[in-house]
Scaffold this active site. Structure first.
Site, PDB file in Angstrom:
ATOM      1  N   ARG A 176      63.333  33.861  69.677  1.00  0.00           N
ATOM      2  CA  ARG A 176      62.499  34.648  69.083  1.00  0.00           C
ATOM      3  C   ARG A 176      63.169  36.099  68.788  1.00  0.00           C
ATOM      4  O   ARG A 176      62.562  37.241  68.768  1.00  0.00           O
ATOM      5  CB  ARG A 176      61.104  34.879  69.783  1.00  0.00           C
ATOM      6  CG  ARG A 176      60.318  33.604  69.874  1.00  0.00           C
ATOM      7  CD  ARG A 176      59.819  33.323  68.538  1.00  0.00           C
ATOM      8  NE  ARG A 176      59.202  31.875  68.952  1.00  0.00           N
ATOM      9  CZ  ARG A 176      59.559  30.896  68.635  1.00  0.00           C
ATOM     10  NH1 ARG A 176      60.933  30.722  68.296  1.00  0.00           N
ATOM     11  NH2 ARG A 176      58.909  29.609  69.005  1.00  0.00           N
TER      12      ARG A 176
ATOM     13  N   SER B  87      51.016  34.233  69.513  1.00  0.00           N
ATOM     14  CA  SER B  87      51.250  34.306  70.787  1.00  0.00           C
ATOM     15  C   SER B  87      51.722  35.887  71.139  1.00  0.00           C
ATOM     16  O   SER B  87      52.463  36.429  70.375  1.00  0.00           O
ATOM     17  CB  SER B  87      52.478  33.584  71.405  1.00  0.00           C
ATOM     18  OG  SER B  87      51.915  31.979  71.267  1.00  0.00           O
TER      19      SER B  87
ATOM     20  N   GLU C  74      55.919  39.593  72.598  1.00  0.00           N
ATOM     21  CA  GLU C  74      56.378  39.003  71.482  1.00  0.00           C
ATOM     22  C   GLU C  74      55.918  39.710  70.147  1.00  0.00           C
ATOM     23  O   GLU C  74      56.422  39.841  69.402  1.00  0.00           O
ATOM     24  CB  GLU C  74      56.308  37.530  71.464  1.00  0.00           C
ATOM     25  CG  GLU C  74      56.965  36.604  70.103  1.00  0.00           C
ATOM     26  CD  GLU C  74      56.673  35.194  70.259  1.00  0.00           C
ATOM     27  OE1 GLU C  74      56.771  34.736  71.405  1.00  0.00           O
ATOM     28  OE2 GLU C  74      56.181  34.734  69.096  1.00  0.00           O
TER      29      GLU C  74
HETATM   30  C1  LIG Z   1      47.684  31.889  64.055  1.00  0.00           C
HETATM   31  C2  LIG Z   1      49.394  32.188  64.086  1.00  0.00           C
HETATM   32  C3  LIG Z   1      50.053  31.333  64.691  1.00  0.00           C
HETATM   33  C4  LIG Z   1      51.579  31.563  64.806  1.00  0.00           C
HETATM   34  N1  LIG Z   1      52.444  30.743  65.261  1.00  0.00           N
HETATM   35  C5  LIG Z   1      53.628  30.967  65.278  1.00  0.00           C
HETATM   36  C6  LIG Z   1      54.580  29.829  65.597  1.00  0.00           C
HETATM   37  O1  LIG Z   1      54.215  28.919  65.790  1.00  0.00           O
HETATM   38  N2  LIG Z   1      56.050  30.255  65.821  1.00  0.00           N
HETATM   39  C7  LIG Z   1      56.452  31.514  65.544  1.00  0.00           C
HETATM   40  O2  LIG Z   1      57.559  31.950  65.897  1.00  0.00           O
HETATM   41  N3  LIG Z   1      55.580  32.698  65.024  1.00  0.00           N
HETATM   42  C8  LIG Z   1      54.245  32.203  65.144  1.00  0.00           C
HETATM   43  N4  LIG Z   1      53.351  33.269  64.544  1.00  0.00           N
HETATM   44  C9  LIG Z   1      53.848  34.626  64.472  1.00  0.00           C
HETATM   45  C10 LIG Z   1      54.330  34.975  63.067  1.00  0.00           C
HETATM   46  O3  LIG Z   1      53.612  33.923  62.216  1.00  0.00           O
HETATM   47  C11 LIG Z   1      55.921  34.957  62.796  1.00  0.00           C
HETATM   48  O4  LIG Z   1      56.217  35.755  63.864  1.00  0.00           O
HETATM   49  C12 LIG Z   1      56.160  35.323  61.275  1.00  0.00           C
HETATM   50  O5  LIG Z   1      57.563  34.867  61.502  1.00  0.00           O
HETATM   51  C13 LIG Z   1      55.943  36.790  61.358  1.00  0.00           C
HETATM   52  O6  LIG Z   1      56.486  36.829  59.822  1.00  0.00           O
HETATM   53  P1  LIG Z   1      55.764  37.989  59.061  1.00  0.00           P
HETATM   54  O7  LIG Z   1      56.330  38.121  57.556  1.00  0.00           O
HETATM   55  O8  LIG Z   1      54.248  38.103  59.166  1.00  0.00           O
HETATM   56  O9  LIG Z   1      56.405  39.236  59.613  1.00  0.00           O
HETATM   57  P2  LIG Z   1      55.702  40.610  60.020  1.00  0.00           P
HETATM   58  O10 LIG Z   1      54.581  40.344  61.064  1.00  0.00           O
HETATM   59  O11 LIG Z   1      55.104  41.733  58.766  1.00  0.00           O
HETATM   60  O12 LIG Z   1      56.712  41.592  60.796  1.00  0.00           O
HETATM   61  C14 LIG Z   1      57.244  41.073  61.864  1.00  0.00           C
HETATM   62  C15 LIG Z   1      58.490  41.625  62.162  1.00  0.00           C
HETATM   63  O13 LIG Z   1      59.577  41.168  61.108  1.00  0.00           O
HETATM   64  C16 LIG Z   1      60.203  42.350  60.243  1.00  0.00           C
HETATM   65  N5  LIG Z   1      60.095  41.923  58.951  1.00  0.00           N
HETATM   66  C17 LIG Z   1      59.365  41.511  57.964  1.00  0.00           C
HETATM   67  N6  LIG Z   1      60.017  41.161  56.991  1.00  0.00           N
HETATM   68  C18 LIG Z   1      61.121  41.333  56.931  1.00  0.00           C
HETATM   69  C19 LIG Z   1      62.383  40.912  56.228  1.00  0.00           C
HETATM   70  N7  LIG Z   1      62.048  40.755  54.753  1.00  0.00           N
HETATM   71  N8  LIG Z   1      63.518  41.363  56.507  1.00  0.00           N
HETATM   72  C20 LIG Z   1      63.879  41.880  57.662  1.00  0.00           C
HETATM   73  N9  LIG Z   1      62.628  42.110  58.771  1.00  0.00           N
HETATM   74  C21 LIG Z   1      61.560  41.765  58.354  1.00  0.00           C
HETATM   75  C22 LIG Z   1      59.261  43.324  60.424  1.00  0.00           C
HETATM   76  O14 LIG Z   1      59.662  44.684  60.247  1.00  0.00           O
HETATM   77  C23 LIG Z   1      58.685  43.342  61.975  1.00  0.00           C
HETATM   78  O15 LIG Z   1      59.613  43.794  62.670  1.00  0.00           O
HETATM   79  C24 LIG Z   1      51.793  32.894  64.466  1.00  0.00           C
HETATM   80  C25 LIG Z   1      51.107  33.983  63.943  1.00  0.00           C
HETATM   81  C26 LIG Z   1      49.732  33.803  63.940  1.00  0.00           C
HETATM   82  C27 LIG Z   1      48.803  34.681  63.394  1.00  0.00           C
END
Ligand SMILES: Cc1cc2nc3c(=O)[nH]c(=O)nc-3n(C[C@H](O)[C@H](O)[C@H](O)COP(=O)(O)OP(=O)(O)OC[C@H]3O[C@@H](n4cnc5c(N)ncnc54)[C@H](O)[C@@H]3O)c2cc1C
Length: 311
Positions: free
Chosen positions: A174, A226, A303
């Protein structure tokens, strides 16, 4: 001319809002305002946008779908660029796929299955964008984004674009280097293991069913997945252990703070009820840390990324 107008002149069709609350930009539906919200620019527009913000000395943060964030009720003191699109931008050749950083992970998973490109099925149902997923090395069922990445196009904070290898990105559980540098994934190329379409379709269905059974539906229930990282193994013989297991044993499921409570089926997920604030979520996460510390002498590490000020 103020900065918003200058950017609007550069990109006339780009939605730019001043002092807009960020609650609509996160799956937790929490977050106060930021001075400038730049919504959904294309990867092509990002370098000039970043250069303009630098020129005006305006700090900025790029977010994706906001599915791993809790943003302070007091908001953020920087511009926010929301790089997230419901229109997938994907090109494929044999088992290689190149995808824009703003494409949703689940859209990519579905595309690779339907077009029989290769196996990225574990991404099925993970909220968020490819860029956010690479930054946090998102994963499930023992696999993660870094596994099959061959290269990524990275936008540096100075507005210059470069190509990065997986080694450059220093993937770990992660984690990637991008989490520290704040650099931006414009696009990514994966080379995927070949698996038959029927097998991938069946696996996707199984995964989506599992998620429905064990995770909240974030469209209806505010959350950010999580809250804590799983516990790192302390010796080569041990495996990483689920934080949820320790939280459950420490009685977390009974905990609430204001409108924040624990999801009944998963002790490592906080959900938002009526009147929930970001501060409630922070305070509840602190309570969870204390409970596990007291019962197991273990230090939980968040996380979910908490952004802005919390008291
Ligand atoms: C119901 C639910 C289930 C989930 N299940 C999982 C799972 O099974 N496994 C898992 O790993 N995660 C899970 N997550 C967490 C989440 O989905 C992941 O962490 C996802 O990858 C976040 O992506 P995001 O685009 O929403 O990033 P954001 O939440 O918008 O940002 C997260 C971080 O990434 C950075 N970021 C965003 N876009 C970029 C980019 N283009 N370039 C560089 N940095 C960037 C941001 O600055 C920030 O630091 C879950 C979340 C929810 C709500």
């Amino acid at each position: 001319m103020n900065l918003a107008s200058e950017i609007q002149t550069l990109f006339p069709k780009l939605p730019i809002r001043e002092n807009k609350p960020l609650a609509d930009c996160t799956t937790f539906q929490l977050g106060g305002p930021c001075p400038l919200l730049i919504d959904n620019p294309s990867a092509d527009q990002l370098p000039a946008l970043v250069q303009k913000l630098n020129e005006q000395e305006m700090p900025f943060l790029v977010i994706g779908q906001g599915s791993n964030l809790v943003i302070s009720d007091r908001g953020l003191d920087c511009a926010v660029i929301r790089f997230c699109s419901d229109k997938p931008k994907i090109e494929a050749h044999e088992n290689r796929v190149t995808v824009s950083g703003d494409t949703l992970l689940d859209d990519l998973a579905l595309f690779t299955i339907e077009n029989e490109i290769g196996d990225l099925t574990y991404c099925s149902g993970i909220p968020g964008t490819v860029g956010g997923g690479i930054a946090g090395n998102a994963g499930a069922f023992g696999r993660q984004m870094g596994d099959h990445l061959t290269s990524a196009e990275i936008l540096g904070l100075d507005g210059t674009v470069r190509s990065a290898t997986p080694a450059d990105l220093e993937f770990a559980y992660r984690h990637s280097k991008l989490k520290e540098t704040g650099e931006i994934v414009l696009s990514a190329t994966f080379e995927l293991p070949m698996v038959g379409k029927k097998e991938m379709q069946a696996e996707r269905e199984r995964i989506l069913e599992f998620r429905k059974e064990h995770h909240p539906d974030w469209h209806a229930t505010p959350c950010a997945g999580s809250v804590f990282r799983n516990i790192e193994a302390t010796s080569a013989a041990e495996r990483r252990q689920a934080a949820g297991h320790f939280l459950e044993d420490a009685g977390a499921k009974a905990m609430t703070v204001g409108g924040a409570k624990i999801f009944e089926k998963h002790a490592n997920i906080i959900i938002g009820g009526v009147g929930c604030t970001a501060q409630n979520v922070w305070d509840l996460s602190e309570q969870m840390i204390r409970a596990v510390q007291k019962k197991f002498d273990l230090e939980l590490v968040r996380e979910v990324r908490f952004l802005g000020k919390f008291s």
